[in-house]
Design a protein around this motif. Structure first.
Motif, short mmCIF file in Angstrom:
data_model
loop_
_atom_site.label_atom_id
_atom_site.label_comp_id
_atom_site.label_asym_id
_atom_site.label_seq_id
_atom_site.Cartn_x
_atom_site.Cartn_y
_atom_site.Cartn_z
N LEU A 80 19.85 13.76 9.95
CA LEU A 80 19.38 13.04 11.13
C LEU A 80 20.33 12.08 11.89
O LEU A 80 20.28 11.59 12.96
N VAL A 81 21.54 11.84 10.91
CA VAL A 81 22.54 11.10 11.80
C VAL A 81 23.42 12.08 12.30
O VAL A 81 23.88 11.94 13.56
N VAL A 82 23.76 13.42 11.77
CA VAL A 82 24.83 14.21 12.43
C VAL A 82 24.11 15.14 13.14
O VAL A 82 24.74 15.31 14.55
N LEU A 83 22.98 16.03 12.99
CA LEU A 83 22.37 16.82 13.83
C LEU A 83 22.07 16.57 15.19
O LEU A 83 22.33 17.23 16.18
N PRO A 84 21.32 15.35 15.29
CA PRO A 84 20.93 14.96 16.64
C PRO A 84 22.14 14.77 17.49
O PRO A 84 22.19 14.94 18.71
N LEU A 213 22.56 2.71 13.92
CA LEU A 213 21.15 2.40 14.13
C LEU A 213 20.32 3.52 13.89
O LEU A 213 19.21 3.19 13.31
N VAL A 214 20.86 4.92 14.15
CA VAL A 214 20.17 5.89 13.66
C VAL A 214 19.62 5.93 12.33
O VAL A 214 18.78 6.38 11.66
N ALA A 215 20.81 5.68 11.60
CA ALA A 215 21.02 5.70 9.96
C ALA A 215 19.84 4.82 9.49
O ALA A 215 18.96 4.92 8.70
N THR A 216 19.79 3.64 10.12
CA THR A 216 18.94 2.54 9.67
C THR A 216 17.36 3.16 9.86
O THR A 216 16.49 2.99 9.28
N GLY A 221 12.29 5.15 8.03
CA GLY A 221 11.20 6.14 7.96
C GLY A 221 11.27 7.03 6.97
O GLY A 221 10.18 7.24 6.36
N SER A 222 12.24 7.36 6.19
CA SER A 222 12.13 8.15 4.83
C SER A 222 11.78 7.47 3.70
O SER A 222 10.85 7.77 2.91
N ALA A 223 11.82 6.00 3.63
CA ALA A 223 11.40 5.21 2.62
C ALA A 223 9.93 5.08 2.71
O ALA A 223 9.17 4.96 1.80
N LYS A 224 9.36 5.50 3.90
CA LYS A 224 7.89 5.24 4.07
C LYS A 224 7.05 6.59 4.13
O LYS A 224 6.00 6.86 4.61
N VAL A 225 7.99 7.65 3.82
CA VAL A 225 7.62 8.90 4.17
C VAL A 225 5.91 9.30 3.28
O VAL A 225 5.87 8.74 2.11
N PHE A 226 5.09 9.94 3.95
CA PHE A 226 3.83 9.92 3.24
C PHE A 226 3.22 11.22 4.00
O PHE A 226 3.04 12.16 3.12
#
Lengths: 292, 307
Positions: A80-84, A213-216, A221-226
């Protein structure tokens, strides 16, 4: 603004503050307190010191969910840091129809996670589109268990997350790219720098803060994945729940009849510290890099 | 006071550009023109590829939802265009699952969230941006904290709080935790900060009170951000899954996201019906998005870059 009474600002703030305190500050404080008790969802509970935290150390389910969540983060964040960023560079140039493409690329962001989950579970199911194409082209003999193998389920959820997040971060990057002074790019071009060199030597250093910022954001977001894992597996998190994430386990343990609210609160504190640590770490790494 | 300019425009970009770019157009060599055309074609090719990857899944689901019962939804080669399109499955969804009821619940919650976020968010943002008072930093800190604390880490306590307030299994209880998000407050605060002081000073001379200045002068000047806050609150609320899943057990109170998940549990044997239900959930939102996209983009830009 001299004649104003002292309470006027608070009248403006009060309703929003009440919501923030009632539904964020109080529950947060409550979570911290509960994590040191053996409370159930029905209430009660006595102080048990650090027992919940000690119990976490030997809880296989907890560690499994932590491992899954970390794996998820480790793969999704770089994507998500590189592709966008590449996508933003692609749609940055004002060519015919570019507004349409930008809007279309953003559309998965608008769809809710449940909708995305249903669409993707249909694409990836054993008789879904992806498997029929793979089998039709004789690339695989038996259907790939994208949703029924715990590891593959996690990877499917990652793919869906990237698909859904691309457009959002693309727009974030577009705002950053708009701030790269054209004069610098043009000067580099006059000096004979090709497009790749201009990207790596002019654009990239200037959008680096946005990448942090995007990495953060992506890491938190990933830590909260559900919902991704939940919807792709119809709520089961794979066979034996082996693809469970931290939030999945918190919900499983802490809610429902006789849920262990105290124990789940200890997990919640771990989740909170984890997201906090992730954002601090990402920012730290960046500032160190800038000093070097 | 902060100048009224686009938030991200670097100061002096215009002048720098004028300084360095040679004004006389140098003739473009033919080899480079060929390269540009090839580059453009390559660019469109890539755009088409990403287009297929992003909307392909939606289109495939749409196609599935329209396929008749006799039509093949599995197998190879995949067939995108239904040979005998039918709306039968949409009717079936409506007959079996109270989708309209779920959608109504979602709409109620989302509109409530829009109203409260716009009103409470702009009031709080206005106080933080335009008033000086003891405790302002603390108040701002509370809103920042709500942005840092992940909802997922407090959901168990949130459920307990909601239950003690008798808010579980109510639509009000679904809406309230998101009624004045930290993001809304901060977006509004940033917007109010950019307003020049002069327009307020004139109103003060005219004897307008704080509330009048807020409602008549400040609020109309930040309509763009207000629209972004409205749209974002709507979409966040409409898309929310975890909190309704935790707080609602009464099926009559289900919101659309929970209801759709329930639909897939009930109809696992007919993909066409699930596809129809999915389309009913996503098409209104996509339509809203395409109609108002510039506000979406503004919201993302301001929320992520400035917030």
């Amino acid at each position: 603004m001299t004649g104003r009474r002292w309470y006027v600002p608070w009248l403006f703030l009060l309703p929003a503050l009440a919501v923030a305190v009632c539904f964020f500050i109080v529950p947060f404080a409550n979570t911290a307190v509960l994590s040191f008790t053996n409370a159930s969802t029905l209430g009660g509970g006595t102080f048990t010191g650090g027992h919940n935290y000690a119990r976490l150390l030997h809880d296989d389910q907890f560690w499994q969910s932590v491992r899954n969540t970390l794996l998820y983060t480790a793969i999704v964040v770089p994507c998500l840091v590189v592709l966008p960023l590449l996508l933003a560079v692609l749609v940055q140039k004002r060519i015919a129809g570019i507004g349409f493409f930008r809007a279309v690329f953003y559309s998965p962001v608008v769809a809710s996670m449940v909708v995305a989950g249903l669409i993707w579970s249909w694409l990836l199911s054993s008789d879904g589109l992806v498997n029929s194409v793979l089998r039709g082209l004789h690339l695989v003999a038996a259907p790939v268990p994208f949703l029924t193998d715990a590891r593959l389920l996690l990877f499917s959820a990652m793919a869906m997350t990237v698909w859904k997040g691309l457009g959002y971060y693309m727009v974030v990057y577009l705002a950053a790219l708009a701030n790269v002074p054209r004069s610098l790019l043009e000067a580099a071009e006059v000096d004979g720098a090709g497009a790749p060199r201009r990207f790596f030597h002019v654009t990239l250093p200037l959008v680096r803060p946005t990448m942090v910022l995007v990495a953060t954001l992506a890491a938190i977001g990933s830590a909260k994945v559900f919902a991704e894992v939940y919807t792709l597996s119809d709520g089961s998190a794979g066979p034996g729940g082996e693809a469970r994430t931290l939030v999945y386990t918190i919900r499983e343990v802490g809610l429902g009849l006789g849920g262990e609210a105290g124990y789940a609160s200890a997990m919640s504190i771990v989740l909170f510290l984890g997201t906090l640590g992730l954002s601090v770490a990402v920012t730290r790494l960046n500032s160190r890099e800038e000093r070097a | 006071m902060t100048p009224l300019q686009a938030p991200h425009a670097p100061a002096g970009a215009e002048t720098r550009r004028a300084d360095t770019v040679p004004q006389a157009a140098t003739p473009v060599p033919a080899s480079r023109r060929v390269r540009t055309t090839a580059g453009l074609a390559g660019r469109y090719l890539l755009l088409a590829l990403v287009f297929a990857l992003t909307v392909g899944p939606f289109l495939w689901q749409l196609s599935t939802s329209l396929k008749g019962n006799g039509e093949r939804v599995f197998g190879y080669p995949p067939q995108l265009v239904p040979s005998r399109p039918t709306l039968h499955h949409y009717a079936e969804v409506l007959d079996t699952v109270p989708v309209l009821k779920f959608a109504g619940n979602s709409l109620l919650v989302a509109l409530g969230s829009v109203l409260t976020n716009c009103l409470l968010g702009s009031m709080a943002g206005y106080a933080l941006a335009r008033m000086r008072f003891r405790g302002r930093a603390l108040a701002a800190g509370v809103f920042l904290a709500t942005m840092i604390i992940p909802f997922e880490s407090i959901m168990v306590s949130e459920f307990l709080v909601a239950r003690s307030l008798h808010l579980t299994d109510t639509l009000l209880g679904v809406m309230l935790p998101g009624a004045a998000s930290g993001l809304s407050v901060m977006l509004m605060r940033n917007a109010f900060r950019r307003l020049p002081a002069e327009i307020e000073e004139a109103a003060i001379l005219d004897g307008a009170g704080e509330w009048t200045r807020f409602r008549r002068i400040a609020l109309p000047s930040v309509r763009g951000t207000l629209a972004a806050v409205a749209i974002f609150s709507f979409v966040f609320s409409w898309d929310d899954f975890l909190w309704p899943l935790v707080s609602l057990s009464d099926q009559g109170k289900y919101t659309l996201t929970i209801g759709i998940q329930y639909l897939s549990g009930t109809f696992t044997n007919d993909q066409r019906v699930i596809a129809a239900g999915t389309m009913m959930a996503v098409v209104p939102l996509l339509a809203l998005f395409f109609a108002l996209q510039r506000f979406f983009f503004r919201g993302v830009g301001e929320g992520a870059v400035k917030g």
